[in-house]
Design an enzyme around this catalytic site. Structure first.
Site, PDB file in Angstrom:
ATOM      1  CE1 TYR A 147      -3.972 -22.545  25.342  1.00 47.09           C
ATOM      2  CE2 TYR A 147      -2.235 -24.097  25.902  1.00 47.09           C
ATOM      3  CZ  TYR A 147      -2.980 -22.986  26.207  1.00 47.09           C
ATOM      4  OH  TYR A 147      -2.740 -22.314  27.370  1.00 47.09           O
ATOM      5  CE  LYS A 186     -15.582 -10.560  24.351  1.00 49.86           C
ATOM      6  NZ  LYS A 186     -15.896  -9.638  25.466  1.00 49.86           N
ATOM      7  CG  ASP A 194     -15.955  -9.419  29.156  1.00 52.00           C
ATOM      8  OD1 ASP A 194     -16.802 -10.333  29.201  1.00 52.00           O
ATOM      9  OD2 ASP A 194     -16.137  -8.358  28.516  1.00 52.00           O
ATOM     10  CG  ASP A 237      -3.421 -21.201  30.332  1.00 55.63           C
ATOM     11  OD1 ASP A 237      -2.940 -21.898  31.242  1.00 55.63           O
ATOM     12  OD2 ASP A 237      -2.796 -20.287  29.763  1.00 55.63           O
TER      13      ASP A 237
HETATM   14  C1  IPM Z   1      -1.059 -25.066  32.158  1.00 63.02           C
HETATM   15  C2  IPM Z   1       0.178 -24.454  31.558  1.00 63.02           C
HETATM   16  C3  IPM Z   1       0.333 -24.944  30.141  1.00 63.02           C
HETATM   17  C4  IPM Z   1      -0.907 -24.518  29.375  1.00 63.02           C
HETATM   18  C5  IPM Z   1       1.607 -24.476  29.425  1.00 63.02           C
HETATM   19  C6  IPM Z   1       2.844 -24.841  30.200  1.00 63.02           C
HETATM   20  C7  IPM Z   1       1.683 -24.987  28.017  1.00 63.02           C
HETATM   21  O1  IPM Z   1       0.135 -23.064  31.637  1.00 63.02           O
HETATM   22  O2  IPM Z   1      -1.127 -26.298  32.263  1.00 63.02           O
HETATM   23  O3  IPM Z   1      -1.967 -24.326  32.540  1.00 63.02           O
HETATM   24  O4  IPM Z   1      -0.989 -23.372  28.911  1.00 63.02           O
HETATM   25  O5  IPM Z   1      -1.812 -25.338  29.238  1.00 63.02           O
HETATM   26 MN    MN Z   2      -1.615 -22.296  32.677  1.00 65.74          MN
END
Ligand code: IPM
Ligand code: MN
Length: 366
Positions: free
Chosen positions: A142, A188, A221, A245
């Site tokens: 990210y 992983k 996985d 996520d």
């Molecule tokens: C979450 C959301 C966010 C993320 C997005 C909106 C950037 O999906 O909080 O899980 O990926 O962290």
């Molecule tokens: Mn999310």
């Protein structure tokens, strides 16, 4: 009298609707315990772009760092999906997480007995499901640099440092020590060097600092499969940002609806509390959104943000009672079952927090 200041960031789509109910419940709790809560609203996401051309406007930045805790609704607007830089709503959320330094995202997933029908999984698979996902939130793909999008190729970078892994691992081990005493670390490591470092570091922190907590390592996985095949076996699931996520949306299937799931993002400063669901533009403004994820996030705000575990427990009990009484938003209602609006559900929870009357028969399902 204890005083707290809360920055409320309703955001986009259904965010304002669900945050209004969470705030209502927070105010009811404050009334019950005699706390003074000062809550002010600030823009984030597409709302921030509309206010000042920035998904995390300067005013909001100042407010969140001053506040005792931050309550957020949701960000995201299809009209801005292709926007760049600070004009992408999601960029505002990522910048907010980084600004607050909230490196650990806690996503508890429990199955409410009255809602077992809402999950596509067979009820026997759901028995005893009570897990906590601890997702690393301010590192990994990210945020990794370099990153770029070209015509013929694009780049993202996966990088974790040892201290980044250590601090989130400690959050997971500490949580496990107060729960069933087991951490499942997900990576992983059969492919990624970053995962090898992750695995080594988590194992060392576990052995040196939390010998009483059982630790297992799963490849991502296989973990995805375990989450739906045998979810009751998982106590605390610790993982990096992107895996977390993905796995947390998968885990939402266990409890029946993404609309039920809360989250707490914690670090060294003030915490950020937000439902796991997104802005759901398709149902925004219609009063049909499920506010329970946001209300349960307010409970986490009380527990982790303001360190008021008793107040948090009152909210959790009120939510459980409302669900047990059959009050249902559309996402968790059975076919033909009467549904309650976002506001009605918030009212029901707030009323129970204040020790009020049980649900109106009109709002009660069968
Ligand atoms: C979450 C959301 C966010 C993320 C997005 C909106 C950037 O999906 O909080 O899980 O990926 O962290
Ligand atoms: Mn999310």
């Amino acid at each position: 009298m204890r005083r707290f200041s809360i920055a409320v960031l309703p955001g986009d789509g259904i965010g304002p609707e669900v945050t209004a109910e969470a705030l209502k419940v927070l105010r009811a709790t404050a009334e019950l315990f005699g706390h003074q809560v000062e809550a002010r609203e600030y823009a984030v996401g597409a709302a921030g772009v509309a206010e000042s051309g920035d998904a995390l406007p300067p005013r909001t930045r100042d407010a969140v760092t001053e506040a005792d805790a931050v309550l957020l609704g949701a960000v995201g607007d299809p009209a801005l999906a292709a926007a760049e830089g600070n004009c992408r709503p999601e960029a505002g959320l990522l910048a907010l997480r980084k600004l607050l330094g909230v490196y650990a995202n806690l996503r508890p997933v429990a199955v409410h007995p009255a809602l077992a029908h809402a999950s596509p999984l067979r009820p026997e698979r759901l028995e005893g499901v009570d897990l906590l996902i601890v997702r690393e939130l301010t590192g990994g793909l990210y945020y990794g640099e370099p990153r770029s999008l070209g015509r013929d190729s694009a780049v993202n970078t996966l990088r974790y440092t040892v201290p980044e892994i250590e601090r989130v691992a400690r959050v997971a081990f500490r949580a496990a020590a107060e729960r069933r005493g087991a951490v499942t670390s997900v990576d992983k490591a059969n492919v990624l060097e970053v995962s090898q470092l992750w695995r080594e570091t988590v194992a060392r922190i576990g052995a040196e600092e939390f010998p009483e907590v059982a630790l297992e390592h799963l490849y991502v996985d296989f973990a995805a499969m375990r989450l739906v095949a045998d979810p009751a076996r998982i106590d605390v699931l610790l993982t990096e940002n992107l895996f977390g996520d993905i796995l947390s949306d998968e885990a939402a299937v266990l409890c029946g609806s993404l609309g039920l799931l809360p989250s707490a993002s914690i670090g060294d400063g003030s915490g950020l509390f937000e439902p796991v669901h997104g802005s759901a533009p398709d149902i925004a403004g219609r009063g049909v959104a499920n506010p329970i994820g946001a209300i349960a996030s307010a409970a986490l705000l009380l527990r982790y943000g303001l360190r008021l575990p008793e107040a948090a427990a009152v909210v959790d009990r009120a939510v459980a009672a409302v669900l047990a009484a059959g009050v249902r938003s559309a996402d968790i209602a059975r076919a033909g079952e009467p549904t309650a609006t976002t506001r009605e559900i918030g009212d029901e929870v707030a009323r129970r927090v204040l020790g009020g009357q049980p649900a109106e028969p009109a709002l009660r399902g069968r």
